[in-house]
Design a protein around this motif. Structure first.
Motif, PDB file in Angstrom:
ATOM      1  N   LEU A 132      40.870  47.307  39.623  1.00 23.73           N
ATOM      2  CA  LEU A 132      40.165  47.068  40.883  1.00 23.73           C
ATOM      3  C   LEU A 132      39.234  48.226  41.226  1.00 23.73           C
ATOM      4  N   ILE A 133      39.723  49.435  41.005  1.00 21.70           N
ATOM      5  CA  ILE A 133      38.866  50.595  41.323  1.00 21.70           C
ATOM      6  C   ILE A 133      37.658  50.593  40.385  1.00 21.70           C
ATOM      7  N   GLU A 134      37.923  50.304  39.096  1.00 18.87           N
ATOM      8  CA  GLU A 134      36.833  50.274  38.119  1.00 18.87           C
ATOM      9  C   GLU A 134      35.797  49.216  38.513  1.00 18.87           C
ATOM     10  N   GLN A 135      36.320  48.062  38.940  1.00 20.38           N
ATOM     11  CA  GLN A 135      35.432  46.972  39.328  1.00 20.38           C
ATOM     12  C   GLN A 135      34.629  47.333  40.578  1.00 20.38           C
ATOM     13  N   PRO A 145      46.467  49.637  50.702  1.00 18.53           N
ATOM     14  CA  PRO A 145      45.294  49.045  50.051  1.00 18.53           C
ATOM     15  C   PRO A 145      44.003  49.730  50.508  1.00 18.53           C
ATOM     16  N   PHE A 146      43.188  50.074  49.511  1.00 12.73           N
ATOM     17  CA  PHE A 146      41.982  50.831  49.837  1.00 12.73           C
ATOM     18  C   PHE A 146      40.876  49.893  50.266  1.00 12.73           C
ATOM     19  N   ASP A 147      39.932  50.475  50.980  1.00 14.68           N
ATOM     20  CA  ASP A 147      38.769  49.717  51.401  1.00 14.68           C
ATOM     21  C   ASP A 147      37.695  49.947  50.339  1.00 14.68           C
ATOM     22  N   PRO A 148      37.331  48.897  49.545  1.00 16.21           N
ATOM     23  CA  PRO A 148      36.396  49.074  48.425  1.00 16.21           C
ATOM     24  C   PRO A 148      35.106  49.789  48.842  1.00 16.21           C
ATOM     25  N   GLU A 149      34.573  49.438  50.012  1.00 18.48           N
ATOM     26  CA  GLU A 149      33.337  50.052  50.490  1.00 18.48           C
ATOM     27  C   GLU A 149      33.443  51.574  50.540  1.00 18.48           C
ATOM     28  N   SER A 150      34.558  52.053  51.130  1.00 17.17           N
ATOM     29  CA  SER A 150      34.653  53.502  51.301  1.00 17.17           C
ATOM     30  C   SER A 150      34.924  54.225  49.987  1.00 17.17           C
ATOM     31  N   ILE A 151      35.604  53.531  49.034  1.00 19.18           N
ATOM     32  CA  ILE A 151      35.832  54.134  47.710  1.00 19.18           C
ATOM     33  C   ILE A 151      34.494  54.342  47.008  1.00 19.18           C
ATOM     34  N   LEU A 152      33.641  53.320  47.046  1.00 19.03           N
ATOM     35  CA  LEU A 152      32.331  53.395  46.387  1.00 19.03           C
ATOM     36  C   LEU A 152      31.482  54.477  47.053  1.00 19.03           C
ATOM     37  N   GLN A 153      31.539  54.481  48.386  1.00 21.78           N
ATOM     38  CA  GLN A 153      30.770  55.459  49.144  1.00 21.78           C
ATOM     39  C   GLN A 153      31.180  56.875  48.781  1.00 21.78           C
ATOM     40  N   LYS A 154      32.491  57.073  48.695  1.00 22.10           N
ATOM     41  CA  LYS A 154      33.028  58.396  48.359  1.00 22.10           C
ATOM     42  C   LYS A 154      32.544  58.832  46.978  1.00 22.10           C
ATOM     43  N   ALA A 155      32.611  57.904  45.982  1.00 18.68           N
ATOM     44  CA  ALA A 155      32.196  58.229  44.621  1.00 18.68           C
ATOM     45  C   ALA A 155      30.712  58.614  44.582  1.00 18.68           C
ATOM     46  N   ARG A 156      29.903  57.843  45.283  1.00 19.11           N
ATOM     47  CA  ARG A 156      28.464  58.132  45.307  1.00 19.11           C
ATOM     48  C   ARG A 156      28.194  59.512  45.918  1.00 19.11           C
ATOM     49  N   ALA A 162      33.266  39.876  29.260  1.00 20.58           N
ATOM     50  CA  ALA A 162      32.695  39.134  30.377  1.00 20.58           C
ATOM     51  C   ALA A 162      33.795  38.424  31.165  1.00 20.58           C
ATOM     52  N   GLU A 163      34.744  37.832  30.412  1.00 21.12           N
ATOM     53  CA  GLU A 163      35.852  37.139  31.078  1.00 21.12           C
ATOM     54  C   GLU A 163      36.677  38.100  31.915  1.00 21.12           C
ATOM     55  N   LYS A 164      36.896  39.271  31.331  1.00 22.33           N
ATOM     56  CA  LYS A 164      37.689  40.290  32.034  1.00 22.33           C
ATOM     57  C   LYS A 164      36.998  40.689  33.335  1.00 22.33           C
ATOM     58  N   LYS A 165      35.697  40.890  33.212  1.00 22.74           N
ATOM     59  CA  LYS A 165      34.928  41.313  34.391  1.00 22.74           C
ATOM     60  C   LYS A 165      34.932  40.243  35.471  1.00 22.74           C
ATOM     61  N   LYS A 166      34.845  38.996  34.983  1.00 22.09           N
ATOM     62  CA  LYS A 166      34.789  37.890  35.933  1.00 22.09           C
ATOM     63  C   LYS A 166      36.089  37.830  36.748  1.00 22.09           C
ATOM     64  N   ILE A 167      37.205  37.942  36.022  1.00 25.34           N
ATOM     65  CA  ILE A 167      38.504  37.929  36.709  1.00 25.34           C
ATOM     66  C   ILE A 167      38.606  39.120  37.649  1.00 25.34           C
ATOM     67  N   ALA A 168      38.170  40.273  37.149  1.00 26.29           N
ATOM     68  CA  ALA A 168      38.254  41.489  37.963  1.00 26.29           C
ATOM     69  C   ALA A 168      37.470  41.327  39.257  1.00 26.29           C
ATOM     70  N   SER A 169      36.294  40.721  39.149  1.00 24.18           N
ATOM     71  CA  SER A 169      35.494  40.613  40.366  1.00 24.18           C
ATOM     72  C   SER A 169      36.100  39.608  41.335  1.00 24.18           C
ATOM     73  N   GLU A 170      36.736  38.552  40.787  1.00 24.28           N
ATOM     74  CA  GLU A 170      37.425  37.603  41.678  1.00 24.28           C
ATOM     75  C   GLU A 170      38.620  38.264  42.365  1.00 24.28           C
ATOM     76  N   VAL A 171      39.350  39.058  41.547  1.00 19.60           N
ATOM     77  CA  VAL A 171      40.514  39.745  42.109  1.00 19.60           C
ATOM     78  C   VAL A 171      40.065  40.732  43.194  1.00 19.60           C
ATOM     79  N   LEU A 172      38.926  41.373  42.942  1.00 17.41           N
ATOM     80  CA  LEU A 172      38.421  42.334  43.921  1.00 17.41           C
ATOM     81  C   LEU A 172      38.115  41.648  45.254  1.00 17.41           C
ATOM     82  N   LEU A 173      37.547  40.421  45.141  1.00 17.39           N
ATOM     83  CA  LEU A 173      37.260  39.660  46.364  1.00 17.39           C
ATOM     84  C   LEU A 173      38.547  39.370  47.144  1.00 17.39           C
TER      85      LEU A 173
END
Lengths: 126, 559
Positions: free
Chosen positions: A17-20, A109-120, B86-97
């Motif tokens: 999730l963090i990577e994404q 659970p982290f807030d994705p926005e603030s994680i990205l902001q922090k990294a930048r 690509a599949e991995k990324k797709k799942i990751a982005s859905e999970v992120l949502l």
């Protein structure tokens, strides 16, 4: 200049999730490194000298606090910016985090926005 | 769609990159991998290659593998890797949502947890809904089950509903807030035809606020643009509504609990106040307790106090002329006047015994005496009022004695009573009884007189020793006449030296002198019944003679 971010968490989905969350930084020559325990994290930090580390506190083998302490107090790697990640509700760790030299402290659970902001901010990619 | 950069896969330290490099080396073939812009990403040298295979992702070319015919396997491998990535990324982005949603719900819960009032919860919920689901108007309706009324604790945007019409179409509104349903309303014509909602509204979504099967109301969002709400919007709104419902339910329960606690507290306070009236706080405090609930069976304390008894003279005769109800009213009206006087003088009423009052003064004896004097003044005022109504005059007698008293809690486990046990009480009661015999208003024992710190402030007459029924030792008693009316007071004071001498002569068995003094005292104040009593006694002794054992002690055999 190539920059590196190390993501350390024993839970695979958190690493993913963090990577994404930080995905868009790949286009700005940022490489992601991952580790699932404290010992590996310490080894990677020593050899790769990442600019930024997202470090989970609760981990097997060596916990995040200890990794942070060794990096900051023993290896004296002041250029490695460490973000400690702790589960919400365990905020008492905040003081301890400051003691071991963590640069900042974030909750999961982290807030994705603030994680990205922090990294930048840390990498100077604003 | 997740983007895959060929460059990122092949550069750096990825396992994929290592695998491809090692494969090319083992095949010992000339292979070049280029990105879509023909920049070489992997491969070196200047060997001529005769085949070019595209690397694609979802049908889109993102690079090229240039090689000789025998190695198209590299292109296939690369394509497979890209597809997996690509599949991995797709799942990751859905999970992120999903994760973002979880995060939102988490934060929302946290905010709710810090909020108490029903209105604040409604406001927070609607703010969050409006922030996450783009809308022009928002409204929270709560339905009060008891009153069957609807209220709107939170709203934003232009008023969604026409308030005037709302009142006439309450049923329609109730059907939304009571339906317990959640839906996207595409056909708004019914609501708009009724003039209930603004004609601007193009799209509307609502979610029920309910806990289990109990419907509390609804959250309603509306848009002025003709963009329908999506299923995801509805799902989101339902999630918020669910969270909010239990918070509102808790808030309602909380408010109810607070209200009930306050009611209980008030009831307790009333009970406390009433109990205080039954058992005076001074009594409880004397026992070393703060409140009556602390009192235990067997609690007791011994103190030197002054006990005061007051009684309405000839009450039985008076009572015979009244109905029981009149009787009760008369005694109440009398007690209402006396109670405050006792308390003003730092005493407390231990007991009302019909027309009699028993009061205890834990402090100074002069407090008790001052109270007794004021009681007589109050009776004079009471009589003045009674005279206006042609009612008979009343008289009271007051007796007091100072001595040790045990105050305590007696009874059994289930029935307690605050009691005083002491000889002091009996003596005070007896003295009160003697006021009639001696024709005086206030009688006090020598012990009370000795305890008077400011004796000069009071007008006292020594009335000799008396032996009351049930007592071995005789006690000297004194009359206090401060409470007499002005005329009598003046005459009593004027005759006081003669009376005192007469009493002294009488006790010294000089009955001739005593008779003379009492006679002269009566010349000054002919209505002095006490002087007349002693004149009679002295002349009787003078004429009839006395026994050898005569000591002047008055023996009273009746109560």
């Amino acid at each position: 200049m190539e920059q590196k971010i190390l993501i350390v968490d024993d839970e695979a989905h958190i690493r993913m999730l963090i990577e994404q969350t930080l995905e868009e930084l790949e286009d700005e020559e940022v490489t992601f490194l991952t580790a699932d325990n404290g010992e590996d994290a310490l080894e990677i930090i020593s050899s790769e000298k990442p600019q930024l580390v997202f470090l989970d506190v609760m981990m097997p083998k060596m916990n995040g606090m200890e990794v942070c302490r060794r990096v900051k107090k023993e290896l004296v790697l002041d250029d490695v910016y460490i973000v400690l990640l702790t589960a919400k509700g365990q905020e008492v760790d905040r003081l301890k985090g400051q003691e071991v030299g963590a640069d900042v402290y974030m909750t999961k659970p982290f807030d994705p926005e603030s994680i990205l902001q922090k990294a930048r901010t840390v990498l100077g990619l604003v | 769609m997740a983007r895959i950069s060929l460059k990122n896969i092949l550069s750096g330290k990825t396992a994929e990159s290592a695998l491809i490099s090692s494969l090319i080396e083992q095949l010992n073939a000339a292979v070049f991998i280029e990105d879509v812009n023909r920049n070489v990403l992997l491969g070196k040298g200047t060997a001529v290659v005769n085949d070019s295979q595209p690397v694609t992702m979802d049908g889109e070319t993102i690079g090229w593998v240039k090689c000789n015919e025998q190695v198209p396997v590299i292109a296939s491998l690369l394509n497979l890797m890209i597809q997996k990535e690509a599949e991995k990324k797709k799942i990751a982005s859905e999970v992120l949502l999903l994760y973002q949603e979880v995060n939102m719900i988490f934060n929302f819960s946290e905010k709710l947890a810090q909020t108490i009032g029903q209105t604040s919860i409604a406001t927070i919920t609607l703010d969050e809904a409006g922030r996450l689901i783009k809308s022009d108007n928002g409204l929270i309706l709560l339905w009060d089950e008891d009153s069957n009324q609807i209220e709107a604790p939170a709203s934003f945007g232009k008023p969604l509903f026409n308030e005037e019409k709302l009142k006439t179409h309450i049923d329609l509104l109730l059907s939304i807030s009571k339906s317990g349903q959640s839906d996207i309303m595409s056909d708004l014509s019914a609501l708009q035809d009724a003039g209930l909602i603004s004609p601007d509204v193009q799209s509307l979504v609502y979610a029920a606020l309910k806990v289990k099967h109990r419907v509390m109301g609804a959250i309603i969002l509306a848009r002025a643009e003709p963009v329908q709400y999506s299923a995801a919007d509805l799902k989101f709104l339902i999630t918020l509504a669910l969270q909010s419902s239990s918070a509102i339910e808790s808030a309602l329960l909380y408010e109810k609990n607070i209200r009930e606690a306050k009611e209980k507290e008030e009831a307790m306070r009333l009970i406390y106040e009433v109990t205080n009236k039954f058992v005076p706080h001074e009594f409880i405090r004397s026992l070393g307790r703060d409140v009556i609930t602390d009192v235990r069976l067997g609690d007791q304390v011994e103190k030197i106090v002054t006990v005061l008894f007051s009684d309405i003279r000839d009450y039985t005769t008076l009572a015979e002329q009244m109905t029981p109800e009149e009787n009760f009213r008369f005694v109440s009206s009398f007690n209402e006047r006396i109670g405050p006087i006792i308390r003003e003088h730092r005493g407390f009423i231990n007991q009302y015994l019909g027309d009699a009052i028993m009061a205890i003064f834990p402090g100074k004896a002069s407090d008790a005496l001052a109270a007794a004097i004021q009681m007589h003044q109050a009776v004079q005022e009471f009589n003045a009022e009674r005279a206006l109504h042609n009612e008979s005059q009343i008289k009271i007698g007051v007796g007091m004695h100072t001595g040790p008293l045990i105050m305590g809690i007696t009874g059994d486990r289930d029935r307690l009573d605050a009691t005083t046990i002491a000889d002091t009480v009996n003596t005070a009661s007896r003295l009160e009884g003697l006021t009639k015999h001696y024709k005086v208003d206030i009688l006090l024992s020598e012990s009370s007189v000795h305890h008077l710190a400011d004796r000069e402030a009071f007008h006292l007459r020594h009335l000799g020793p008396v032996q009351v029924k049930g007592k071995k030792a005789a006690i000297h008693i004194y009359e206090c006449f401060n409470g007499s009316n002005e005329q009598d007071l003046h005459k009593k004071l004027h005759s006081l030296p003669l009376f005192t001498e007469g009493m002294s002569d009488y006790l010294n068995k000089s009955f001739h002198e005593a008779t003379n003094k009492f006679y002269r005292a009566l010349e000054i104040f002919p209505e002095d019944k006490t002087a007349r009593l002693f004149l009679g006694k002295a002349s009787h002794c003078m004429v009839e003679g006395i026994s050898e054992s005569w000591t002047g002690v008055e023996e009273i055999h009746s109560k």
